[in-house]
Design a protein around this motif. Structure first.
Motif, mmCIF file in Angstrom:
data_model
loop_
_atom_site.group_PDB
_atom_site.id
_atom_site.type_symbol
_atom_site.label_atom_id
_atom_site.label_comp_id
_atom_site.label_asym_id
_atom_site.label_seq_id
_atom_site.Cartn_x
_atom_site.Cartn_y
_atom_site.Cartn_z
ATOM 1 N N SER A 23 -159.906 -49.621 -26.249
ATOM 2 C CA SER A 23 -160.415 -50.897 -26.767
ATOM 3 C C SER A 23 -160.267 -51.011 -28.273
ATOM 4 C CB SER A 23 -161.880 -51.076 -26.364
ATOM 5 O OG SER A 23 -162.678 -50.011 -26.822
ATOM 6 N N SER A 24 -160.106 -49.894 -28.981
ATOM 7 C CA SER A 24 -159.951 -49.965 -30.440
ATOM 8 C C SER A 24 -158.665 -50.676 -30.846
ATOM 9 C CB SER A 24 -159.985 -48.559 -31.052
ATOM 10 O OG SER A 24 -158.825 -47.816 -30.707
ATOM 11 N N VAL A 25 -157.634 -50.639 -29.985
ATOM 12 C CA VAL A 25 -156.365 -51.272 -30.354
ATOM 13 C C VAL A 25 -156.470 -52.791 -30.355
ATOM 14 C CG1 VAL A 25 -155.076 -49.336 -29.394
ATOM 15 C CG2 VAL A 25 -155.431 -51.367 -28.005
ATOM 16 N N LEU A 26 -157.557 -53.339 -29.806
ATOM 17 C CA LEU A 26 -157.750 -54.786 -29.843
ATOM 18 C C LEU A 26 -157.815 -55.296 -31.284
ATOM 19 C CD1 LEU A 26 -160.436 -55.102 -27.013
ATOM 20 C CD2 LEU A 26 -158.045 -55.830 -26.888
ATOM 21 N N GLY A 27 -158.187 -54.410 -32.205
ATOM 22 C CA GLY A 27 -158.276 -54.787 -33.608
ATOM 23 C C GLY A 27 -156.950 -55.184 -34.216
ATOM 24 N N MET A 28 -155.842 -54.733 -33.628
ATOM 25 C CA MET A 28 -154.531 -55.094 -34.150
ATOM 26 C C MET A 28 -153.909 -56.268 -33.411
ATOM 27 S SD MET A 28 -153.854 -53.485 -36.785
ATOM 28 C CE MET A 28 -154.201 -51.991 -37.729
ATOM 29 N N LEU A 29 -154.614 -56.820 -32.425
ATOM 30 C CA LEU A 29 -154.067 -57.947 -31.677
ATOM 31 C C LEU A 29 -154.907 -59.199 -31.871
ATOM 32 C CD1 LEU A 29 -151.921 -58.922 -29.701
ATOM 33 C CD2 LEU A 29 -153.372 -58.138 -27.827
ATOM 34 N N ILE A 30 -156.223 -59.060 -31.749
ATOM 35 C CA ILE A 30 -157.103 -60.208 -31.936
ATOM 36 C C ILE A 30 -157.197 -60.527 -33.425
ATOM 37 C CG2 ILE A 30 -159.461 -61.048 -31.641
ATOM 38 C CD1 ILE A 30 -159.698 -59.269 -29.196
ATOM 39 N N PRO A 31 -156.961 -61.771 -33.828
ATOM 40 C CA PRO A 31 -156.995 -62.106 -35.256
ATOM 41 C C PRO A 31 -158.405 -62.011 -35.831
ATOM 42 C CG PRO A 31 -156.784 -64.090 -33.920
ATOM 43 C CD PRO A 31 -156.635 -62.918 -32.968
ATOM 44 N N PRO B 64 -139.867 -66.384 -32.496
ATOM 45 C CA PRO B 64 -140.304 -65.226 -33.288
ATOM 46 C C PRO B 64 -141.796 -64.931 -33.134
ATOM 47 C CG PRO B 64 -138.900 -66.660 -34.609
ATOM 48 C CD PRO B 64 -139.187 -67.393 -33.331
ATOM 49 N N ILE B 65 -142.619 -65.962 -32.900
ATOM 50 C CA ILE B 65 -144.060 -65.743 -32.723
ATOM 51 C C ILE B 65 -144.313 -64.905 -31.467
ATOM 52 C CG2 ILE B 65 -146.285 -66.849 -32.357
ATOM 53 C CD1 ILE B 65 -145.220 -67.364 -35.117
ATOM 54 N N TRP B 66 -143.677 -65.286 -30.361
ATOM 55 C CA TRP B 66 -143.790 -64.503 -29.118
ATOM 56 C C TRP B 66 -143.267 -63.088 -29.339
ATOM 57 C CZ3 TRP B 66 -139.486 -62.442 -26.618
ATOM 58 C CH2 TRP B 66 -139.736 -61.818 -25.388
ATOM 59 N N PHE B 67 -142.146 -62.968 -30.031
ATOM 60 C CA PHE B 67 -141.554 -61.664 -30.312
ATOM 61 C C PHE B 67 -142.522 -60.792 -31.112
ATOM 62 C CE2 PHE B 67 -138.677 -58.987 -33.004
ATOM 63 C CZ PHE B 67 -138.157 -58.215 -31.980
ATOM 64 N N GLY B 68 -143.264 -61.422 -32.043
ATOM 65 C CA GLY B 68 -144.233 -60.668 -32.838
ATOM 66 C C GLY B 68 -145.364 -60.112 -31.994
ATOM 67 N N ILE B 69 -145.869 -60.904 -31.045
ATOM 68 C CA ILE B 69 -146.959 -60.437 -30.184
ATOM 69 C C ILE B 69 -146.482 -59.287 -29.301
ATOM 70 C CG2 ILE B 69 -148.531 -61.071 -28.340
ATOM 71 C CD1 ILE B 69 -149.229 -62.265 -31.059
ATOM 72 N N ILE B 70 -145.296 -59.429 -28.733
ATOM 73 C CA ILE B 70 -144.725 -58.359 -27.912
ATOM 74 C C ILE B 70 -144.571 -57.088 -28.734
ATOM 75 C CG2 ILE B 70 -142.615 -57.621 -26.722
ATOM 76 C CD1 ILE B 70 -144.269 -59.528 -25.087
ATOM 77 N N THR B 71 -144.098 -57.246 -29.957
ATOM 78 C CA THR B 71 -143.897 -56.093 -30.835
ATOM 79 C C THR B 71 -145.201 -55.382 -31.129
ATOM 80 O OG1 THR B 71 -141.963 -57.131 -31.893
ATOM 81 C CG2 THR B 71 -143.069 -55.365 -33.111
ATOM 82 N N VAL B 72 -146.238 -56.145 -31.473
ATOM 83 C CA VAL B 72 -147.523 -55.543 -31.839
ATOM 84 C C VAL B 72 -148.130 -54.786 -30.658
ATOM 85 C CG1 VAL B 72 -149.920 -56.081 -32.456
ATOM 86 C CG2 VAL B 72 -148.041 -57.145 -33.712
ATOM 87 N N ILE B 73 -148.073 -55.368 -29.458
ATOM 88 C CA ILE B 73 -148.637 -54.679 -28.294
ATOM 89 C C ILE B 73 -147.868 -53.396 -28.002
ATOM 90 C CG2 ILE B 73 -149.099 -54.834 -25.815
ATOM 91 C CD1 ILE B 73 -149.507 -57.816 -26.157
ATOM 92 N N ALA B 74 -146.532 -53.465 -28.045
ATOM 93 C CA ALA B 74 -145.719 -52.266 -27.793
ATOM 94 C C ALA B 74 -146.000 -51.189 -28.826
ATOM 95 C CB ALA B 74 -144.238 -52.634 -27.794
ATOM 96 N N VAL B 75 -146.126 -51.611 -30.075
ATOM 97 C CA VAL B 75 -146.392 -50.653 -31.155
ATOM 98 C C VAL B 75 -147.762 -50.007 -30.973
ATOM 99 C CG1 VAL B 75 -146.972 -50.550 -33.613
ATOM 100 C CG2 VAL B 75 -144.847 -51.630 -32.895
ATOM 101 N N GLU B 76 -148.757 -50.798 -30.548
ATOM 102 C CA GLU B 76 -150.108 -50.276 -30.431
ATOM 103 C C GLU B 76 -150.262 -49.258 -29.306
ATOM 104 O OE1 GLU B 76 -153.096 -51.001 -32.546
ATOM 105 O OE2 GLU B 76 -151.150 -50.995 -33.508
ATOM 106 N N VAL B 77 -149.358 -49.285 -28.322
ATOM 107 C CA VAL B 77 -149.383 -48.231 -27.302
ATOM 108 C C VAL B 77 -149.241 -46.867 -27.968
ATOM 109 C CG1 VAL B 77 -148.238 -47.295 -25.244
ATOM 110 C CG2 VAL B 77 -148.485 -49.766 -25.510
ATOM 111 N N GLY B 78 -148.484 -46.831 -29.071
ATOM 112 C CA GLY B 78 -148.282 -45.579 -29.791
ATOM 113 C C GLY B 78 -149.550 -44.989 -30.361
ATOM 114 N N LEU B 79 -150.598 -45.823 -30.567
ATOM 115 C CA LEU B 79 -151.871 -45.287 -31.051
ATOM 116 C C LEU B 79 -152.571 -44.416 -30.013
ATOM 117 C CD1 LEU B 79 -153.503 -48.317 -32.937
ATOM 118 C CD2 LEU B 79 -152.621 -46.211 -33.924
#
Length: 447
Positions: free
Chosen positions: A150-158, A372-387
């Motif tokens: 649940s901590s990764v929500l901090g990088m997705l929710i504005p 690009p907006i959709w691409f940004g959301i996909i990128t952030v979620i994929a990146v946050e899996v790495g956490l």
């Protein structure tokens, strides 16, 4: 040497230098300098071009949004807002099966809406939620895994630092990126909650501690009943900040940069009014903000240099041509991109992945007509899996570092995070297959 060869060589060299222990920003800057020198054969020209790129990278006032939102998050962290959010969630959800897990997810989602820093969420809820869950008979792996996930929500929710960085890097509207993060944030939070309920019923041995080694005797019967006045007192500051920030941005009252200033001032007033922040602790908050801001800005400057060097070599054009020649399937291109990010997430941090990969792939997906907006959301979620994945797994390391219980190992933290990482991958696949889910206004038939 062609643009494609230079691009592949530069990415490989950057990963090698990072693995050898070099700071990411230094590695990006060094590789950018070598790339431009190799292309133009003039080190002095390379220095001039990269100096200009560095100046352009931070000249825009939009960059002020980074320290302002970091400062707001640090103040809220120091003033026990995370603890209050957990208390409110616990009050309403404790009696459900897996209820404390649901409370942790809900509280983290609320906390994310006023901070935007995943690591702060991980640190706070490790101290607040994990001891309480262990005391009431939840298993250690489930407790730490719920906090990690649940901590990764901090990088997705504005407001989110990663969304800000992506918007700056790709010259997109920060407000639009924030708006696009709301829907996926709700979806991911909901999937987490459904997953917790399913695990509580289907795999109770993972959720509950049957041995009783960690539970406090008789604690399961203890119910903390808080008065409506106490719940309101804990809720109102959080709701006030969310309303000020998101209402102000989406209502057109102020820009995201101004929102950061207003949010920081509001958080500071609340912290001092509640007597949660001393002058000594405020000075520590300012120092932590300065350190984090300097680190992020150095990374962005280095990434701007790297982007310029790639553009000079024609790398985006070469990769776009190669992708479109090799396959006409946009989904295959996105799949390759996501797999590369998931791999990089096991060895380098989130910001660095965005700064390295987005300049390479954004022109490619735009060539397919992707938003690009959709691409940004996909990128952030994929990146946050790495956490959540070893060997780096920054959120897992933070949780382990904040734990007082030595019986819980780093391996327990990583294993506990596995179900939540899988749920993130599921949401990633869902948003890739149905891009309209990113835009919350389209959920109700809007365009």
């Amino acid at each position: 040497m062609g643009g494609l060869e230079i691009g592949l060589l530069s990415v490989g060299l950057i990963v090698l230098l990072i693995y050898s222990g070099m700071h990411v920003a230094v590695a990006l800057s060094l590789v950018s300098f070598l790339s431009v020198t190799l292309q133009r054969g003039d080190p002095e020209l390379a220095i001039r071009l990269l100096t200009l790129a560095a100046a352009d990278g931070v000249a825009d006032q939009t960059f002020a949004v980074i320290p302002l939102f970091v400062l707001m998050g640090m103040i809220m962290s120091a003033s026990d807002v995370g603890r209050d959010a957990y208390d409110v969630g616990d009050h309403f959800l404790r009696r459900l099966r897996g209820g404390l897990g649901l409370a942790t997810v809900g509280s983290n989602a609320v906390f994310a809406a006023v901070t935007g820093v995943s690591i702060a969420s991980a640190a706070i809820f490790t101290r607040v939620a994990v001891p309480e869950m262990l005391r009431l008979g939840y298993s250690p792996r489930f407790a730490v895994g719920t906090v990690a996930g649940s901590s990764v929500l901090g990088m997705l929710i504005p407001p989110s630092i990663l969304l800000i960085i992506f918007a700056i890097l790709t010259e997109q509207s920060i407000g639009m990126m924030f708006f696009a993060g709301i829907g996926p944030g709700i979806i991911l939070s909901s999937v987490y909650c459904l997953g917790i309920i399913a695990m509580a019923y289907l795999v109770p041995s993972f959720v509950y501690d049957r041995s009783g080694r960690f539970a406090e005797p008789g604690a399961a019967e203890v119910k903390v009943d808080r008065s409506p006045a106490e719940i309101a007192a804990k809720s109102l500051p959080i709701l006030f900040l969310i309303t000020i920030l998101l209402g102000g941005i989406y209502g057109g009252i102020f820009t995201p940069t101004e929102a950061g200033a207003v949010g920081s001032l509001s958080a500071l007033i609340l912290a001092f009014a509640r007597r949660k922040l001393t002058l000594a602790r405020f000075w520590d908050v300012l120092k932590e903000t300065g350190h984090l801001t300097a680190s992020v800005c150095f990374l962005v400057i280095a990434a701007t240099m790297y982007t310029r060097s790639l553009g000079l070599a024609g790398v985006p054009v070469e990769i776009g041509t190669l992708m479109q020649t090799a396959t006409e399937s946009f989904l295959l291109v996105v799949l390759i991109y996501i797999l590369v990010i998931l791999f990089l997430g096991t060895i380098i941090d989130s910001v660095s992945i965005i700064l390295i990969m987005v300049p390479l792939f954004l022109p490619v997906v735009q060539g397919f007509g992707a938003d690009p907006i959709w691409f940004g959301i996909i990128t952030v979620i994929a990146v946050e899996v790495g956490l959540l994945t070893p060997p780096l797994g920054m959120a897992c390391f933070v949780i382990k570092g904040c734990l007082d219980d030595k019986r819980i190992t780093l391996g327990d933290v990583f294993w506990g995070a596995v179900p939540f990482a899988l749920m993130m991958v599921f949401v990633l696949a869902l948003l890739t297959a149905f891009p309209d889910l990113v835009y919350i206004d389209r959920w109700f038939g809007g365009r």
